[in-house]
Design an enzyme around this catalytic site. Structure first.
Site, mmCIF file in Angstrom:
data_model
loop_
_atom_site.group_PDB
_atom_site.id
_atom_site.type_symbol
_atom_site.label_atom_id
_atom_site.label_comp_id
_atom_site.label_asym_id
_atom_site.label_seq_id
_atom_site.Cartn_x
_atom_site.Cartn_y
_atom_site.Cartn_z
ATOM 1 N NE ARG A 10 53.499 43.560 48.479
ATOM 2 C CZ ARG A 10 52.404 42.872 48.754
ATOM 3 N NH1 ARG A 10 52.088 42.641 50.019
ATOM 4 N NH2 ARG A 10 51.638 42.425 47.784
ATOM 5 N NE ARG A 52 48.386 43.485 44.634
ATOM 6 C CZ ARG A 52 49.013 44.314 45.486
ATOM 7 N NH1 ARG A 52 49.599 45.415 45.031
ATOM 8 N NH2 ARG A 52 49.036 44.029 46.760
ATOM 9 N NE ARG A 90 50.659 46.427 51.273
ATOM 10 C CZ ARG A 90 49.873 45.387 50.976
ATOM 11 N NH1 ARG A 90 49.316 44.686 51.939
ATOM 12 N NH2 ARG A 90 49.635 45.073 49.727
ATOM 13 C CE LYS A 117 45.073 38.411 52.104
ATOM 14 N NZ LYS A 117 44.651 39.634 51.377
ATOM 15 N NE ARG A 123 46.160 36.487 45.999
ATOM 16 C CZ ARG A 123 46.978 36.916 46.962
ATOM 17 N NH1 ARG A 123 47.591 36.074 47.739
ATOM 18 N NH2 ARG A 123 47.143 38.214 47.140
HETATM 19 P P1 AMP Z 1 50.202 39.043 48.656
HETATM 20 O O1 AMP Z 1 51.463 39.344 49.394
HETATM 21 O O2 AMP Z 1 49.398 37.939 49.306
HETATM 22 O O3 AMP Z 1 49.386 40.272 48.367
HETATM 23 O O4 AMP Z 1 50.636 38.442 47.238
HETATM 24 C C1 AMP Z 1 51.349 39.233 46.308
HETATM 25 C C2 AMP Z 1 51.229 38.635 44.925
HETATM 26 O O5 AMP Z 1 51.809 37.319 44.897
HETATM 27 C C3 AMP Z 1 49.803 38.438 44.419
HETATM 28 O O6 AMP Z 1 49.265 39.608 43.858
HETATM 29 C C4 AMP Z 1 50.007 37.334 43.384
HETATM 30 O O7 AMP Z 1 50.569 37.833 42.189
HETATM 31 C C5 AMP Z 1 51.058 36.461 44.050
HETATM 32 N N1 AMP Z 1 50.416 35.424 44.890
HETATM 33 C C6 AMP Z 1 50.408 35.347 46.250
HETATM 34 N N2 AMP Z 1 49.702 34.308 46.672
HETATM 35 C C7 AMP Z 1 49.227 33.690 45.561
HETATM 36 C C8 AMP Z 1 48.390 32.558 45.337
HETATM 37 N N3 AMP Z 1 47.881 31.846 46.352
HETATM 38 N N4 AMP Z 1 48.121 32.218 44.044
HETATM 39 C C9 AMP Z 1 48.624 32.911 43.013
HETATM 40 N N5 AMP Z 1 49.381 34.010 43.141
HETATM 41 C C10 AMP Z 1 49.695 34.394 44.420
#
Ligand code: AMP
Length: 188
Positions: A134, A146, A128, A14, A89
Site C-alpha cells: 500500500r 494518519r 504490512r 481491523k 472516522r
Molecule cells: P484504511 O484502509 O481504513 O486504513 O483507509 C486508508 C485511507 O483511506 C485512510 O487513511 C483515509 O485516507 C481513507 N479513508 C478510509 N476510510 C475513510 C473514512 N471513513 N473517511 C475518510 N477517509 C477514509
C-alpha cells in the site's frame, strides 16, 4: 439486521479481524479504505482525487465515504448484517450513519474497538507495507499523519459510542487468534 463497526487506530488489525468476523456472523464486510483503493486502481476521477489525500495521511471528504456506505446498504442482499471497517472516522460520519440507519428503522448494533498503543502502530504498518504494497504504508511521514488524523478526528467517536452504550474494547496487542477470540466474546 446487525450493524457492527470495527474501530481502532491504523495498523490495529481491523482488516485481518474483519474477515473472520464477517464469515462467522454472515456479515458483509465493507472497508471504505478498500473501496477507495479499488477506485484508485480503476483510475476513476474519484480515485484520482482520493489518492492525493490518502497518500498524505488525510481523510477523504465525509460525503464521499457516506455515499459509498449508502450504496452498499442499498445493494447488498442475503446477509445478516454489515461489518463496517474504517467507517465512520469522523463525528459527522457517525451522525450520517445513524441517520441512514434510522431511515430503515435500524441502529448500530455495537462498536468493537481494537486498541494498540501509538508505539506499535508504526511497527505494524511498516511490517504490512512489505506484504501488501500500500502506497500510504510506505512513508513514515504519511503514517505519522494518519496517527495524528486518528487522534484528532476519529478518537472522539469513542465518547460518542460510549454515551450510546455501544462501545466495546479489546486489547489488540496480542496474537491474531487471541484478538479474534476476544472480539468473538464481545459479540455474543
Ligand atoms: P484504511 O484502509 O481504513 O486504513 O483507509 C486508508 C485511507 O483511506 C485512510 O487513511 C483515509 O485516507 C481513507 N479513508 C478510509 N476510510 C475513510 C473514512 N471513513 N473517511 C475518510 N477517509 C477514509
Amino acid at each position: 439486521m446487525k450493524y457492527y463497526i470495527l474501530f481502532g487506530p491504523p495498523g490495529a488489525g481491523k482488516g485481518t479481524q474483519a474477515m473472520a468476523m464477517a464469515q462467522k456472523f454472515n456479515l458483509c464486510h465493507v472497508s471504505t479504505g478498500e473501496l477507495l483503493r479499488a477506485e484508485i486502481s480503476a483510475g476513476t476521477e474519484l480515485g484520482l482525487r482520493a489518492a492525493a489525500l490518502i497518500n498524505d495521511g488525510k481523510l477523504v471528504p465525509d460525503e464521499v465515504v457516506e455515499g459509498m456506505i449508502a450504496s452498499r446498504f442499498a445493494s447488498v442482499k442475503n446477509v445478516d448484517g454489515f461489518l463496517l471497517d474504517g467507517f465512520p472516522r469522523t463525528l459527522k460520519q457517525a451522525e450520517a450513519l445513524d441517520e441512514l440507519l434510522d431511515e430503515d428503522g435500524e441502529v448500530v448494533t455495537a462498536v468493537v474497538s481494537i486498541m494498540i498503543p501509538d508505539s506499535m502502530i508504526v511497527e505494524r504498518i511498516q511490517g504490512r507495507a512489505m506484504k501488501e504494497g500500500r502506497a500510504d504504508d510506505a512513508s513514515l511521514a504519511t503514517i505519522q499523519n494518519r496517527i495524528d488524523t486518528y487522534h484528532a478526528q476519529t478518537e472522539p467517536l469513542i465518547a460518542y459510542y460510549k454515551a450510546r452504550g455501544k462501545y466495546r474494547e479489546v486489547d489488540g496487542t496480542g496474537a491474531i487468534e487471541d484478538v479474534r477470540e476476544a472480539i468473538f466474546k464481545k459479540l455474543v
